[in-house]
Design an enzyme around this catalytic site. Structure first.
Site, mmCIF file in Angstrom:
data_model
loop_
_atom_site.group_PDB
_atom_site.id
_atom_site.type_symbol
_atom_site.label_atom_id
_atom_site.label_comp_id
_atom_site.label_asym_id
_atom_site.label_seq_id
_atom_site.Cartn_x
_atom_site.Cartn_y
_atom_site.Cartn_z
ATOM 1 N N HIS A 89 0.811 -1.227 0.000
ATOM 2 C CA HIS A 89 0.000 0.000 0.000
ATOM 3 C C HIS A 89 0.839 1.268 0.000
ATOM 4 O O HIS A 89 1.827 1.389 0.698
ATOM 5 C CB HIS A 89 -1.051 0.002 1.110
ATOM 6 N N GLU A 95 -4.963 1.856 2.551
ATOM 7 C CA GLU A 95 -5.048 0.667 3.403
ATOM 8 C C GLU A 95 -5.280 1.064 4.849
ATOM 9 O O GLU A 95 -6.015 0.413 5.584
ATOM 10 C CB GLU A 95 -3.752 -0.157 3.291
ATOM 11 N N GLU A 96 -4.629 2.165 5.257
ATOM 12 C CA GLU A 96 -4.593 2.486 6.690
ATOM 13 C C GLU A 96 -5.922 2.929 7.286
ATOM 14 O O GLU A 96 -6.231 2.590 8.415
ATOM 15 C CB GLU A 96 -3.542 3.578 6.967
#
Ligand SMILES: [Zn+2]
Length: 444
Positions: free
Chosen positions: A271, A317-318
Site C-alpha cells: 500500500h 489501506e490504513e
C-alpha cells in the site's frame, strides 16, 4: 571481470540454476529496492490518504514504471481525508504533568477549549459493563492494554498486536455507550521512547462520536501508577483533527503480460499510503519498494513469465481500505491465480503466510526450493494474508503474505519513528528477492 559476470547473469539463467534462483541472485547483487524506498520516504515523505504526499506518491510511482518501460495505469479511488490537528494533554490532578499523546486516526475533535475530566482505567470491555454509566459518565476512559511481550518475543508480534489493537478500533464507541466524554488508550507498540502510536478507529453509528487518542507507554504507566495508589487523576486534553470532503485518488497498477496465459494473473501488492506521523518506511514504503523493484528487475532481465504478473500499489489501506475494495470491484471477476501482499515491514524475510492448504501447498513447496536462498521457503497456513487482497482471498484466490522478521516491527509501526533508518538495505533486497522469486514461480 565483474562486468562480464553481470552481463552473463543478465543474459541467461546460470547453468544449473532455476530462473527463480537467478532472479534471486541478481536482486541480491544489484538491488535498487533501498534507492526506491529512499525516494518514497525521504523525498516524498508521509503519505496519509488524501494528503499531498499521497498524491505525489501516485504520480512518482506511475512515472517510474513508465520510465522502466512497464505498462502502468491509475485506477480511480475515492478516499477519505482526515487531517490531524493540535494534540495536547496534561494531568491537572494530582500534579501538573505533561502527557504525550496522539489522536487516533478518524477521531473527532474535542471542543475548542478541550476536555477536562476524571480518568478511569479499564483493561477490557467487560470492565466498562461492570463500572456502568454511573461511574463512567463524563469521564475519560483509559484502556490500559499493553501488547503481550511474551508473544512478541516468540515471533508472534502480529498476534499480540491484533489482541491489543481491539481497543484502538472499537474503544471509543464502546465507552461512549456508557457516557464517557473521551478515551485514551495505551499506545499499541512493543517499545517506546515516549513515541505515541496512531492507527484507525471505527465509530459505531449508533453511539455518539467521542474524541480518541493514544498516549505513550510511559504516560500510560504513569497514570496507571497514580490510580493504583488511589490518587484522583484528572486530565485535560485538546484535539483538533478534521474530516474534510473525500478526495479523488488512485491505485497504481503495472503489468508484465504473460507469454502463454496472459489472462491468468499473479498479483503482487503493497500500500502506497502511510500514517502522517512519519514517512512510513516500514509501513508500507518497504512493501512498495519490493513490488516496484520486482517489476523493474524482471523487465531489466527481459524475463516474461507464462502468466501475467500484475503489481498493485493500493491506496488507503490504513484508514478505509478503499483501494483494495475498488480493485476487487473492478477486477474481482478476472482470473487471479494467486495474490501476494507485502505489508509487514522490511526486516529479513522468514517465509510467507498462505491460504493454500494440503496437496496444493505441498505441490508449491516442491517448486519453491530456490526461495531457501533467502530463507523464505517456509509457508504458514493462515486465514488471510493481507488487508488489501482480502476481498480476493474471500473469493478463494490463493493468497500469500510476506513475513519479514516481526520482532521489532511494532517498536516503530504507526509512530513518528517509522523512518528510513529502520530498514536495512540488505534485508530489504532479500525481501524483494523472496517476492520476485515466489511471483515468478507462481506465474510459471
Ligand atoms: Zn501497512
Amino acid at each position: 571481470m565483474k562486468m562480464l559476470a553481470g552481463l552473463l547473469l543478465l543474459a541467461v539463467p546460470v547453468f544449473g540454476q532455476s530462473t527463480a534462483g537467478t532472479i534471486i541472485a541478481r536482486e541480491l547483487q544489484t538491488s535498487r529496492s533501498y534507492e526506491i524506498l529512499s525516494h518514497i520516504t525521504d523525498d516524498i515523505g508521509a503519505r496519509l490518504t488524501g494528503s499531498k504526499g499521497a498524491a505525489l506518491a501516485v504520480r512518482w510511482t506511475t512515472r517510474q514504471f513508465r520510465e522502466w518501460g512497464i505498462p502502468v495505469s491509475n485506477e480511480a479511488v475515492k478516499v477519505p481525508h482526515w487531517v490531524r490537528g493540535r494534540e495536547e494533554a496534561r494531568l491537572v490532578s494530582p500534579a501538573n504533568q505533561n502527557i504525550v499523546l496522539t489522536a487516533i486516526g478518524g477521531s473527532v475533535a474535542t471542543p475548542p477549549s478541550g476536555i477536562t475530566a476524571d480518568v478511569i482505567e479499564v483493561d477490557s470491555f467487560d470492565d466498562l459493563k461492570t463500572l456502568g454509566t454511573a461511574k463512567l459518565r463524563g469521564t475519560i476512559v483509559f484502556y490500559n492494554n499493553p501488547m503481550d511481550m511474551e508473544l512478541v518475543r516468540s515471533h508472534r508480534a502480529f498476534e499480540a498486536y491484533r489482541i491489543a489493537v481491539a481497543f484502538r478500533g472499537a474503544g471509543a464507541s464502546r465507552a461512549a455507550e456508557y457516557g464517557a466524554k473521551a478515551i485514551v488508550i495505551r499506545s499499541v507498540g512493543s517499545a517506546s521512547l515516549r513515541t505515541p502510536h496512531t492507527g484507525a478507529l471505527r465509530y459505531d453509528p449508533k453511539q455518539p462520536k467521542i474524541p480518541a487518542a493514544a498516549m505513550t507507554a510511559e504516560d500510560a504507566m504513569l497514570v496507571h501508577r497514580l490510580l493504583a495508589r488511589g490518587k484522583h487523576v484528572r486530565m485535560h486534553m485538546l484535539l483538533t483533527p478534521k474530516t474534510l470532503p473525500e478526495v479523488d485518488s488512485a491505485n497504481v497498477i503495472a503489468e508484465i503480460r504473460g507469454s502463454e496465459k496472459p489472462e491468468e494473473i499473479v498479483l503482487i501488492g503493497a500500500h502506497l499510503d502511510s500514517w502522517d506521523l512519519a514517512t512510513g518506511a516500514i509501513d508500507d514504503g518497504s512493501g512498495v519498494a519490493m513490488v516496484m523493484e520486482t517489476m523493474r528487475l524482471l523487465k531489466e532481465m527481459n524475463l516474461r513469465p507464462r502468466r501475467t504478473i500484475r503489481a498493485v500499489l493500493f491506496m488507503n489501506e490504513e484508514n478505509g481500505l478503499r483501494g483494495g475494495l475498488q480493485y476487487a470491484k473492478e477486477h474481482g471477476n478476472e482470473t487471479h491465480v494467486a495474490a501476494i501482499e507485502t505489508d509487514a515491514g522490511g526486516a529479513a524475510p522468514t517465509g510467507f503466510t498462505t491460504t493454500l492448504k494440503a496437496d496444493a501447498l505441498t505441490a508449491l513447496e516442491e517448486r519453491t526450493k530456490p526461495l531457501a536462498a533467502v530463507s523464505s521457503n517456509r509457508f504458514e497456513i493462515a486465514e488471510e494474508a493481507g488487508a488489501d487482497i482480502d476481498p480476493l482471498t474471500t473469493k478463494g484466490v490463493p493468497s500469500f503474505g510476506l513475513v519479514p522478521e516481526p520482532l521489532h516491527y511494532f517498536d516503530y509501526h504507526h509512530t513518528n519513528a517509522d523512518t528510513l533508518d529502520k530498514v536495512d538495505p540488505k534485508e530489504l533486497a532479500q525481501d524483494t528477492a523472496a517476492i520476485a522469486g515466489l511471483a515468478w514461480i507462481l506465474a510459471e
